[in-house]
Design an enzyme around this catalytic site. Sequence first.
Site, PDB file in Angstrom:
ATOM      1  N   ARG A   1       0.852  -1.192   0.000  1.00 53.65           N
ATOM      2  CA  ARG A   1       0.000   0.000   0.000  1.00 53.65           C
ATOM      3  C   ARG A   1       0.884   1.236   0.000  1.00 53.65           C
ATOM      4  O   ARG A   1       2.095   1.156   0.157  1.00 53.65           O
ATOM      5  CB  ARG A   1      -0.890   0.003   1.245  1.00 53.65           C
TER       6      ARG A   1
ATOM      7  N   SER B   1      11.246   0.206  -8.365  1.00 54.16           N
ATOM      8  CA  SER B   1       9.943   0.836  -8.571  1.00 54.16           C
ATOM      9  C   SER B   1      10.178   2.075  -9.415  1.00 54.16           C
ATOM     10  O   SER B   1      11.234   2.232 -10.036  1.00 54.16           O
ATOM     11  CB  SER B   1       9.323   1.197  -7.209  1.00 54.16           C
ATOM     12  N   GLY B   2       9.189   2.986  -9.414  1.00 49.98           N
ATOM     13  CA  GLY B   2       9.428   4.319  -9.921  1.00 49.98           C
ATOM     14  C   GLY B   2      10.106   5.140  -8.833  1.00 49.98           C
ATOM     15  O   GLY B   2      10.603   4.613  -7.836  1.00 49.98           O
ATOM     16  N   ASP B   3      10.106   6.444  -8.997  1.00 51.23           N
ATOM     17  CA  ASP B   3      10.784   7.309  -8.031  1.00 51.23           C
ATOM     18  C   ASP B   3       9.986   7.473  -6.733  1.00 51.23           C
ATOM     19  O   ASP B   3      10.553   7.852  -5.705  1.00 51.23           O
ATOM     20  CB  ASP B   3      11.050   8.678  -8.659  1.00 51.23           C
TER      21      ASP B   3
END
Length: 556
Positions: free
Chosen positions: A192, A215-217
């Site tokens: 989450r 992940s992304g930033d």
Amino acid sequence: MDERRAEPDSTGRSPVALYGEFTLAGNRKVRCAVSLTETELTVQRLTSAPAERNKAVLRLRDCVGCRAYREHASAEPAAYLSVYFYPLRRRWVSSGAARQRVEQSFRLTALQDPGANLEEAEKWARAVRERSAQQQYLRDGLLMSELCRPFRMMLLVNPQSGKGQALALYNNHIQRMLNEAGVPHTLVITERQNHARELVREADLSQWDALVIMSGDGLLYEVINGLLERPDWEDAIRTPLGVLPGGSGNALAASIHHYSGASPVSGEELLVSCGFLLCKGLVSRMDLVSIHLSSSPRLFSFLSLAWGFIADVDIESEKYRHIGAVRFTIGTLVRLASLRVYRGKLSYLPAAEDSTNKGDLRNNMMLRCNNQASPSGPASLPCRPSRDFSHQNTSYNSCHSNNSLNVRRTECTSSRSATNALPGPTDSLLLPLDQPLPSDWVVGQEEDFVLMLAMYQSHLAEDLLAAPDATLDDGIIHLFYIKAGISRIALLRLLLAMEKGAHLATNCQHLVHTKVRALRLEPCSPKGIITVDGEVVQYGPVQAEVHRGLARLISG
């Protein structure tokens, strides 16, 4: 099997430290002469074909790992040696080079004693690993520190980032690379929003030598703020951080690749490059920027602060996140069709010339893991004792994330009510937002803007080289702003030029770039979007100050 003394060869190359003749692990009919120098592993197939066609010279600086082993339940005395490289190779289709996996595996059967063959293979493996570790990278004349070996890693993965392929990318690339490099890691799958933030805020960090984000930033943003919310934040923020691209923007991952000096790549090629740099385990300092909002706790940023066009595109394109990085192109075209203008005041503290001195070894030289003293360096990175791992990688959690747009739009997650109640470094350059600015600031007048962008890394996305001169720890905020009056065509040209970092050479009269140490933005337009590292924060007055070299990043 033969071992040669260290004597220079006729080509003038490094002296040969080890020499042996082995068969290939996958083809026992092919015999090879293998020689190891201080910098290279040379494999020469012993055939009647021309020598150069059957010769491979592999640089040890491209080696991530080496292992010696025997096959389980095998009655034969053979031992095996496998060496793993990721050299830069030219692409077949496009220009430039990308890292590609090369494995060299040999079968050692010179002796009838299985233990003796394994001992010989282990001798080669140790020699390869030692010489590979000696191939330190010097970047801008600065030696980076090296993580202890083996370093223990917590790897946090957001399975919903980007196209939702982060777990598949881990399984297809990263798990194998880390195992080849002998890096024990525990896989943590976020469930989450703020799961990672809560986890690192409460975790016993003595168990880990590095925290790595795939992940992304946005996930790294959570981790950094979680570390700086700890009572022991001064030690916690020195925990080396690693980044693997698994999202849409992947700006810091692209920046790390750029700092390595390699030609631009994207997609899985960028992932392999960052995985290679992670396995090398070299650590450098990274600037962080403290962000003050009018009625929210202080935040910390590693990438950018944006208002106007860039922030609008970033957030409004979230609806297209399932298509990956193409979402930004679509979002740009949509926003260009209905170009907005924002009114506000922008003020800043200019950066002194000496703060960009890359030769300042006193501020930048890092110490090695063995804690040896240096007359010019700061305290070394914490070197924690190793723990035995029964498995190379462990699944901590297998649930899926629900970090959707409606969850990410709110930022005020900390329970603290006042900025001064938060831990973290002191902001020496900033006054409260309701107080006038000091006399050494450039105080702007109210005017119309298309965008404001404050950058502290080179890339804003995989294909956007927004601040070409930025480095990890230069103590600089690169401030860009575009004044109202620019045409849509001119703005599009600037954005296209930014893909190669050429936007500053366009001499656009509406674009301003300046290097600052702190800034204050006071929006006057009643509505708008402000983002920190791509995450929406409270709209209203905001100010920021750079903290040089506060964090540690695995970058080479």
